[in-house]
Motif scaffolding. Structure first.
Motif, PDB file in Angstrom:
ATOM      1  N   LYS A 199      42.400  55.219  67.968  1.00 53.99           N
ATOM      2  CA  LYS A 199      41.475  54.154  67.574  1.00 53.99           C
ATOM      3  C   LYS A 199      42.184  52.815  67.362  1.00 53.99           C
ATOM      4  CE  LYS A 199      38.498  57.482  65.186  1.00 53.99           C
ATOM      5  NZ  LYS A 199      37.949  57.920  63.868  1.00 53.99           N
ATOM      6  N   GLY A 200      43.476  52.858  67.021  1.00 51.04           N
ATOM      7  CA  GLY A 200      44.184  51.615  66.734  1.00 51.04           C
ATOM      8  C   GLY A 200      44.943  51.021  67.903  1.00 51.04           C
ATOM      9  N   GLY A 201      45.008  51.741  69.020  1.00 50.97           N
ATOM     10  CA  GLY A 201      45.811  51.289  70.146  1.00 50.97           C
ATOM     11  C   GLY A 201      45.418  49.927  70.696  1.00 50.97           C
ATOM     12  N   ASP A 202      44.137  49.766  70.995  1.00 48.71           N
ATOM     13  CA  ASP A 202      43.672  48.513  71.605  1.00 48.71           C
ATOM     14  C   ASP A 202      43.842  47.314  70.684  1.00 48.71           C
ATOM     15  OD1 ASP A 202      43.024  49.952  73.825  1.00 48.71           O
ATOM     16  OD2 ASP A 202      40.885  50.115  73.348  1.00 48.71           O
ATOM     17  N   MET A 203      43.848  47.553  69.385  1.00 51.98           N
ATOM     18  CA  MET A 203      43.981  46.444  68.432  1.00 51.98           C
ATOM     19  C   MET A 203      45.352  45.777  68.508  1.00 51.98           C
ATOM     20  SD  MET A 203      42.264  48.239  65.091  1.00 51.98           S
ATOM     21  CE  MET A 203      40.743  49.178  65.210  1.00 51.98           C
ATOM     22  N   LEU A 204      46.330  46.503  69.028  1.00 57.78           N
ATOM     23  CA  LEU A 204      47.695  45.971  69.075  1.00 57.78           C
ATOM     24  C   LEU A 204      47.891  44.960  70.190  1.00 57.78           C
ATOM     25  CD1 LEU A 204      49.662  49.320  68.580  1.00 57.78           C
ATOM     26  CD2 LEU A 204      49.174  47.589  66.845  1.00 57.78           C
ATOM     27  N   VAL A 205      47.087  45.042  71.261  1.00 55.24           N
ATOM     28  CA  VAL A 205      47.308  44.234  72.459  1.00 55.24           C
ATOM     29  C   VAL A 205      47.374  42.733  72.192  1.00 55.24           C
ATOM     30  CG1 VAL A 205      46.382  43.592  74.717  1.00 55.24           C
ATOM     31  CG2 VAL A 205      46.393  45.988  74.007  1.00 55.24           C
ATOM     32  N   PRO A 206      46.383  42.114  71.538  1.00 58.99           N
ATOM     33  CA  PRO A 206      46.460  40.662  71.344  1.00 58.99           C
ATOM     34  C   PRO A 206      47.640  40.227  70.491  1.00 58.99           C
ATOM     35  CG  PRO A 206      44.623  41.593  70.086  1.00 58.99           C
ATOM     36  CD  PRO A 206      45.124  42.672  70.986  1.00 58.99           C
ATOM     37  N   PHE A 207      48.102  41.106  69.604  1.00 58.17           N
ATOM     38  CA  PHE A 207      49.212  40.736  68.727  1.00 58.17           C
ATOM     39  C   PHE A 207      50.553  40.765  69.452  1.00 58.17           C
ATOM     40  CE2 PHE A 207      45.837  42.078  65.855  1.00 58.17           C
ATOM     41  CZ  PHE A 207      45.828  41.014  64.953  1.00 58.17           C
ATOM     42  N   PHE A 208      50.794  41.823  70.258  1.00 59.20           N
ATOM     43  CA  PHE A 208      52.074  41.811  70.965  1.00 59.20           C
ATOM     44  C   PHE A 208      52.027  40.856  72.158  1.00 59.20           C
ATOM     45  CE2 PHE A 208      50.532  45.857  73.140  1.00 59.20           C
ATOM     46  CZ  PHE A 208      50.545  45.394  74.454  1.00 59.20           C
ATOM     47  N   ALA A 209      50.824  40.570  72.672  1.00 55.41           N
ATOM     48  CA  ALA A 209      50.699  39.570  73.734  1.00 55.41           C
ATOM     49  C   ALA A 209      51.062  38.184  73.203  1.00 55.41           C
ATOM     50  CB  ALA A 209      49.279  39.564  74.288  1.00 55.41           C
ATOM     51  N   PHE A 210      50.637  37.881  71.982  1.00 60.98           N
ATOM     52  CA  PHE A 210      50.971  36.592  71.370  1.00 60.98           C
ATOM     53  C   PHE A 210      52.476  36.488  71.172  1.00 60.98           C
ATOM     54  CE2 PHE A 210      51.587  33.444  68.111  1.00 60.98           C
ATOM     55  CZ  PHE A 210      50.595  32.495  68.336  1.00 60.98           C
ATOM     56  N   SER A 211      53.088  37.570  70.686  1.00 55.49           N
ATOM     57  CA  SER A 211      54.529  37.564  70.474  1.00 55.49           C
ATOM     58  C   SER A 211      55.279  37.391  71.784  1.00 55.49           C
ATOM     59  CB  SER A 211      54.960  38.862  69.788  1.00 55.49           C
ATOM     60  OG  SER A 211      56.345  38.880  69.548  1.00 55.49           O
ATOM     61  N   LEU A 212      54.793  38.023  72.853  1.00 53.15           N
ATOM     62  CA  LEU A 212      55.405  37.835  74.172  1.00 53.15           C
ATOM     63  C   LEU A 212      55.302  36.376  74.603  1.00 53.15           C
ATOM     64  CD1 LEU A 212      54.054  40.976  76.070  1.00 53.15           C
ATOM     65  CD2 LEU A 212      56.428  40.557  75.428  1.00 53.15           C
ATOM     66  N   GLY A 213      54.157  35.764  74.331  1.00 46.35           N
ATOM     67  CA  GLY A 213      53.953  34.358  74.687  1.00 46.35           C
ATOM     68  C   GLY A 213      54.913  33.432  73.984  1.00 46.35           C
ATOM     69  N   MET A 214      55.359  33.824  72.793  1.00 43.06           N
ATOM     70  CA  MET A 214      56.307  32.989  72.051  1.00 43.06           C
ATOM     71  C   MET A 214      57.703  33.001  72.678  1.00 43.06           C
ATOM     72  SD  MET A 214      54.856  31.305  69.674  1.00 43.06           S
ATOM     73  CE  MET A 214      56.281  30.734  68.737  1.00 43.06           C
ATOM     74  N   GLY A 215      57.861  33.789  73.718  1.00 39.43           N
ATOM     75  CA  GLY A 215      59.116  33.780  74.465  1.00 39.43           C
ATOM     76  C   GLY A 215      59.005  33.048  75.781  1.00 39.43           C
ATOM     77  N   ILE A 216      57.853  32.406  76.022  1.00 39.32           N
ATOM     78  CA  ILE A 216      57.611  31.683  77.275  1.00 39.32           C
ATOM     79  C   ILE A 216      57.615  30.183  77.027  1.00 39.32           C
ATOM     80  CG2 ILE A 216      55.906  31.220  79.076  1.00 39.32           C
ATOM     81  CD1 ILE A 216      54.984  34.107  78.821  1.00 39.32           C
TER      82      ILE A 216
END
Length: 329
Positions: A199-216
């Motif tokens: 149930k919690g898997g999909d909730m993680l996507v926007p958060f780690f996507a944002f963190s990935l963006g902070m490396g671009i």
């Protein structure tokens, strides 16, 4: 304000919007969120931990019977990605200008590095929205293309350089695999626990996507010039496009294949590693580095758009859902 509803209307919106928002912040206000504490830990440095948790959750949905599917898909993508990058790189080596060492303004080692090395975080985010659990669990296999190892293998096969030891770390591969294996153990020991974690898997996507963006940093596109942008476009269209059709031919979700059409951030260091191993590549190492960096940013922006286009095409024949439906035994 209907934030979720708006994001759902954008192809890959749960990943694309946070990633581009973070990249914009990192480009123009790089220190805005680098203030330490929980803020920096969550919004800047969390991608590795959150992706690991995402993979663990995906692992809880994998049975011992379905594990073979993950291995098949991961291995297929790894081979396709390498073959395409190696083939295009070989052509570039043969046709490169004798004086500059470049082919149409591109360094051959940049081509191989960019096309054979994929952005695992981007893959996980896209597959998290469009794929199944066994598609997500294929990631550890894909992690084998991290770093300069496969680029070195390609160049060694071409006779451009001798094989160099120490470029592949079994420990690093195991470190990627462990979270998935832990998830598999949990899910097979207790299906209720696996269902709860899912149930919690999909909730993680926007958060780690944002963190990935902070490396671009969008300035990498400018530094890499048109050659770097072209390399990114080719990486998306060739490695992503061909993988799409191969997966479709196998009856697998073709969007999962296309999700591998990116360049990883750690590929930026590959030209320097190659030049250190063989001085013959030193003259083009600098331009190759900026071209790979431009490809990293270009693919991060272009691949989700490309995926959105492909998803719309699939809608005419039943959409992505038909590939994600459980098979009747």
């Amino acid at each position: 304000m209907k934030i979720k509803r708006t994001l759902d209307k954008i192809p890959g919106g749960m990943m694309v919007v946070p990633l581009l928002l973070a990249a914009t912040i990192n480009t123009f206000f790089p220190n805005a969120l680098r203030i330490g504490g929980f803020t920096e830990a969550l919004f800047v440095n969390s991608s590795s931990a959150l992706i690991a948790l995402f993979l663990l959750i995906a692992g809880t949905q994998i049975t011992l019977k379905s594990a073979g599917s993950s291995i098949k898909k991961g291995t297929t993508l790894l081979i396709i990605k390498w073959l395409i990058g190696a083939a295009v790189g070989l052509i570039a080596i043969f046709l490169a200008d004798d004086e500059t060492g470049l082919f149409l303004g591109l360094a051959p080692i940049a081509i191989i590095a960019a096309m054979t090395n994929s952005n695992g975080g981007l893959y996980v985010a896209l597959v998290g929205q469009y794929g199944k659990e066994d598609d997500k669990a294929a990631y550890p296999i894909l992690a084998l293309n991290d770093g300069p190892f496969l680029t070195m293998v390609a160049l060694a096969i071409f006779g451009a350089m001798g094989f160099t030891n120490g470029l592949f770390s079994p420990v690093s591969f195991i470190a990627v695999l462990v979270p998935v294996l832990v998830g598999v153990v949990i899910g097979n020991l207790d299906h209720e626990m696996g269902a709860w974690l899912q149930k919690g898997g999909d909730m993680l996507v926007p958060f780690f996507a944002f963190s990935l963006g902070m490396g671009i940093d969008f300035s990498a596109i400018i530094e890499g010039g048109l050659g770097g942008i072209a390399l990114g476009v080719l990486t998306v269209l060739l490695t992503g496009g061909i993988s799409y059709f191969v997966f479709k031919a196998f009856g697998w979700n073709p969007i999962v294949g296309a999700a591998e059409g990116s360049t990883a951030g750690n590929a930026v260091g590959t030209p320097a590693a190659i030049a250190a191993a063989n001085a013959a590549f030193a003259p083009v190492a600098e331009i190759a580095t900026v071209q790979v960096a431009a490809s990293v940013v270009t693919t991060a922006i272009l691949l989700p758009i490309f995926i959105g286009f492909l998803v719309k095409r699939l809608e005419k024949s039943g959409g992505v859902a038909k590939y994600n439906e459980p098979k009747v035994q």
